[in-house]
Scaffold this motif. Structure first.
Motif: not given
Length: 864
Positions: A395-407
């Motif tokens: 949920a913290l990663a959100g919809d951003s592909l970059d944030e999802q990738r980091k997570m």
């Protein structure tokens, strides 16, 4: 024996009363046999009790049994109107009450008498009856409801308790009755009777009581009822929310606050409008968050976490307000506690605050929540805590592909595969989504996932009965098979085939009841077979597979289904003339299918449709190949220039990368409309996906002589561009370009300015200066793009005879299938289609008609 039996002592008792009191059974029998009238002889005092009532008052079961056997009236009452049941209640003789209940005598209706006693106007009597009933209905040691609940319910217990709640008795004397209700409240019949008896308004009013125990029990009763929407709605109508908040503001007792907070959370959970009402009341959220301050009571902290999660869940306004009030810092700190229940509630609260809300995600991430959650995720062996923690992180990663990738990178491939192999459906989804993210982009983990044996468990989950999981798996398998620029990963394609993934995907495409699963399966099949003749033959060799099914999806009601159907056809047709012919022979596609997407205000639609019309231009019979190709290319380059969305910029760059190694003429057309300038600008984007896709697109375009010159000049002026290009696309740039760069290094380059942000990790090692390159005018200007476009058009013109034959074949095929839904284009439809295309191409895009044609099947510039 000589003295009379009916003589009373100074206390007004006869011998039989003393015998009953002391349990002298033989004396009782002798007295009764001598004078049967003694059996109902009342004491000569204020109570007027019979021997049976005296025995009950003394709690002497032997005397009671003896007198009953002798024929004593068990329904006798004394001068205070108290019978055996009432006397037991006053004395607290629960075992005697149980004995009378077990007798089941109509002469002594225990439950009715107790409830009548409970409804007394005497506070002492009501409290005594309530206390006895509370004990009689206590749950078992295992927490199971007491079997007496049903008899109590049938004898009118609930309306009686509501009457007590509404009565003028002092609140303290009502407490036992409320505890009786709580003992049996888990039964739905009890809840329904409480609701129909008007219990909710009564208990809402009692939240204003001055007695803390009354407030606590009232809130607890309402909490249990609030799990049902109808009951919660009734509470809100009777002002339960402000009354609960008032209790939170005025009471300091932790036990009272726990029940009030829990009740408010349950009210919010069942109805979104209640969430909004709580958030809109002045100081409501401030009151709740304020309870965290200096709080050490674990039960209350647990309740606050749960309530915060329920109030914030999917309510952006409440999420923002709660975050602004500083709740995130409290919740994140509580993640570190050793108490597992408190830790779990904190994790759930973080998920609720962060879900679908970029603002609160940033606030929570600024508190370093991801670090604490990651520690919990990797250390815990409690499955529920692991599941909830993974959900919070995602949920913290959100919809951003970059944030999802980091997570996903922090979770690591091995853990994500563990999720896929687990028994939790939530973990299945997160594992699939995480692997799908890592499989995408310029620096993907396709090989690492393959090495960790991650594909087999994914394929197994295609049989899941949860459609959202199946959709995620289908997309992840697609990402594992192709990289940026439609570069196939042959090993992963082969593993999917060996795992029977092809058969599963075809079955889903054909038999799924969900259109989205059907079309996503078709698109994934196209990607799994991309550049892989063996798998393509396996797909075409399956009886159920047919392009007709995909072509029918082009006419679906759902816009996304139609769009993805076009993407599926483009994937099968990509650099494959034979499959293009097969699609054409099975019905083909019409340009009119793409026009709504090409003209859409949605950039995602425009981008995908633009790529599709370029790839499928050869088999679109109602539009010239050059015009449809020019339309798509112009739209893609416009998106590179104008879009503000990182997702669209990455997608458009990816599409350019795909087109850059297709048929001859396409790269020249892309370059002719200033694509190099826009792509090099994107190399400096803060989003890694944008930088990487743009770099790979430039790498493929560098095989064009004109593009190589333009790119060299750009990189010469800013060495950071070259650093980024080599980081993401080192193996994709042309030899000519690299030779030119080495020449620039030899003659000298401007230094990178101090203070520039390094957008790539690690420095690329510099190569030794090369020998001079002959035949390359590295200072030649690159401002003749329009001239280059015209030159490429004339050099790559399609042979007239080939074009005539193709058009003739398409016309014949169209006439043959004139009855087909997909193939029929009536006169009015054709004129409308032509008009819209003319407007799109000539009016909006204003691009010259470029003749870009297929000259045999090519494997792409990258392999030159």
């Amino acid at each position: 024996m000589g003295e009379p039996m009916a003589e009373y002592d100074e206390h007004g008792w006869a011998h039989i009363h003393h015998a009953a009191n002391r349990g002298f059974e033989k004396s009782l029998e002798r007295f009764v046999h001598a004078d049967p009238g003694q059996l109902e002889l009342k004491t000569n005092d204020e109570t007027g009790s019979t021997p049976f009532l005296i025995a009950v008052t003394s709690g002497n079961l032997e005397s009671i049994t003896c007198l009953i056997n002798l024929g004593s009236k068990i329904n006798a009452i004394n001068n205070q109107n108290h019978g055996a049941v009432e006397i037991c209640a006053n004395k607290g003789f629960i075992e005697l009450l149980e004995h009378f209940i077990s007798m089941g005598s109509d002469q002594l209706p225990v439950w009715k008498n107790l409830l009548r006693f409970l409804a007394s106007e005497s506070e002492e009597e009501a409290e005594s009856a309530g206390t006895s009933l509370r004990t009689l209905t206590e749950p078992s040691s295992k927490g199971e409801i007491n079997p007496h609940w049903e008899a109590l319910y049938k004898n009118g217990c609930i309306p009686t308790i509501v009457k007590v709640a509404k009565s003028s008795l002092n609140d303290e004397s009502k407490v036992p009755a409320f505890q009786v209700l709580l003992n049996i409240l888990e039964k739905q019949e009890v809840k329904e009777q409480l609701f129909s008896s008007g219990g909710i308004p009564a208990f809402v009013r009692l939240l204003k009581s001055q007695n803390n125990m009354t407030i606590q029990l009232s809130a607890q009763i309402l909490k249990e009822l609030a799990t049902i929407k109808e009951y919660a709605d009734n509470m809100v109508q009777n002002n339960a929310i402000p009354n609960l908040l008032k209790a939170m503001q005025t009471v300091n007792d932790h036990e009272v606050l726990v029940e009030a907070v829990d009740c408010l959370g349950n009210i919010a959970e069942v109805n979104p409008s209640h969430q909004s009402q709580i958030g809109q009341l002045p100081n409501s959220l401030h009151t709740i968050v304020g309870l965290y301050k200096d709080q050490k009571d674990k039960a209350l902290l647990f309740s606050l976490n749960k309530a915060i999660g329920k109030i914030a869940n999917k309510n952006q306004s409440n999420q923002n307000t709660i975050a602004d009030l500083g709740a995130a810092s409290y919740v994140v700190i509580l993640c570190r506690t050793r108490n597992k229940d408190l830790q779990l509630s904190s994790v759930e609260a973080i998920q609720a605050l962060a879900e679908d809300n970029p603002k609160t995600q940033r606030v929570i991430l600024s508190e370093r929540a991801q670090d604490h959650l990651m520690q919990v995720l990797k250390k815990t062996r409690v499955e529920m805590l692991q599941e909830k923690t993974a959900m919070a992180l995602w949920a913290l990663a959100g919809d951003s592909l970059d944030e999802q990738r980091k997570m996903a990178e922090k979770m690591e491939v091995s853990l994500l595969i563990e999720f896929v192999n687990s028994l939790s459906e939530n973990l299945h989804f997160i594992g699939s989504e995480g692997l799908g993210v890592l499989a995408q982009g310029p620096l993907n983990c396709q090989a690492e996932i393959a090495d960790a044996n991650g594909i087999h468990p994914l394929v197994r989950l295609l049989r899941s009965d949860k459609e959202y999981i199946v959709l995620s798996i289908i997309r992840t398998l697609r990402h594992l098979c192709v990289g940026v620029g439609y570069v196939p990963h042959r090993r992963n394609q082969g593993t999917i085939s060996q795992s029977r993934g092809i058969k599963f995907l075809i079955a889903l495409m054909v038999h799924s009841r969900d259109e989205m699963i059907q079309v996503e399966s078709a698109l994934t099949l196209g990607c799994v077979s991309l550049g892989n003749q063996d798998i393509l033959e396996e797909i075409n060799g399956t009886i159920d597979f047919s392009y007709v099914r995909i072509l029918k999806m082009m006419y679906a009601q759902d816009d996304v289904v139609r769009l993805l159907a076009g993407s599926a056809l483009a994937a099968f047709a990509y650099n494959n003339i034979n499959q293009q012919k097969e699609i054409a022979e099975q019905g083909g596609v019409r340009f009119n299918c793409f026009v709504p997407f090409l003209q859409s205000s949605d950039e995602f639609y425009r981008c995908n449709a633009a790529f599709q019309v370029v790839i499928l231009s050869r088999i679109i019979p109602d539009e010239e190949q050059a015009l449809s190709s020019a339309t798509g290319i112009k739209l893609l380059v416009d998106l590179l220039q104008d879009s503000q969305s990182e997702q669209i910029l990455a997608l458009a760059s990816d599409c350019i990368a795909r087109l850059a190694h297709t048929r001859a003429g396409v790269p020249s057309a892309i370059i002719a409309i200033n694509a190099i300038n826009f792509l090099t600008h994107l190399l400096l984007s803060n989003a890694e996906q944008v930088r990487g896709c743009a770099a790979i697109a430039l790498g493929y375009l560098s095989h064009n002589h004109s593009a190589a010159r333009q790119l060299l000049n750009k990189c010469r002026m800013d060495q950071m561009l070259m650093k980024i290009l080599k980081h993401y696309a080192k193996n994709k740039v042309s030899r000519e370009f690299m030779d030119g760069w080495k020449h620039y290094q030899r003659i000298g380059l401007p230094p990178i300015r101090d203070g520039r942000t390094n957008l790539v990790s690690g420095d690329e090692p510099e190569e030794a200066p090369p020998t001079p390159v002959s035949g390359i005018s590295i200072l030649e200007s690159s401002t003749k793009s329009t001239s280059n476009l015209r030159t490429s058009s004339s050099n790559l013109a399609l042979d007239e005879q080939q074009l005539t034959e193709r058009t003739s074949r398409m016309s014949q095929h169209s006439q043959t299938h004139s009855g087909s839904q997909m193939s029929v284009v009536d006169g009015e439809g054709r004129r409308a289609s032509q008009a819209s295309r003319h407007s799109l191409i000539q009016g909006e895009l204003q691009v010259p008609a470029i003749d870009i044609t297929m000259q045999g099947e090519r494997t792409g510039t990258a392999e030159v």
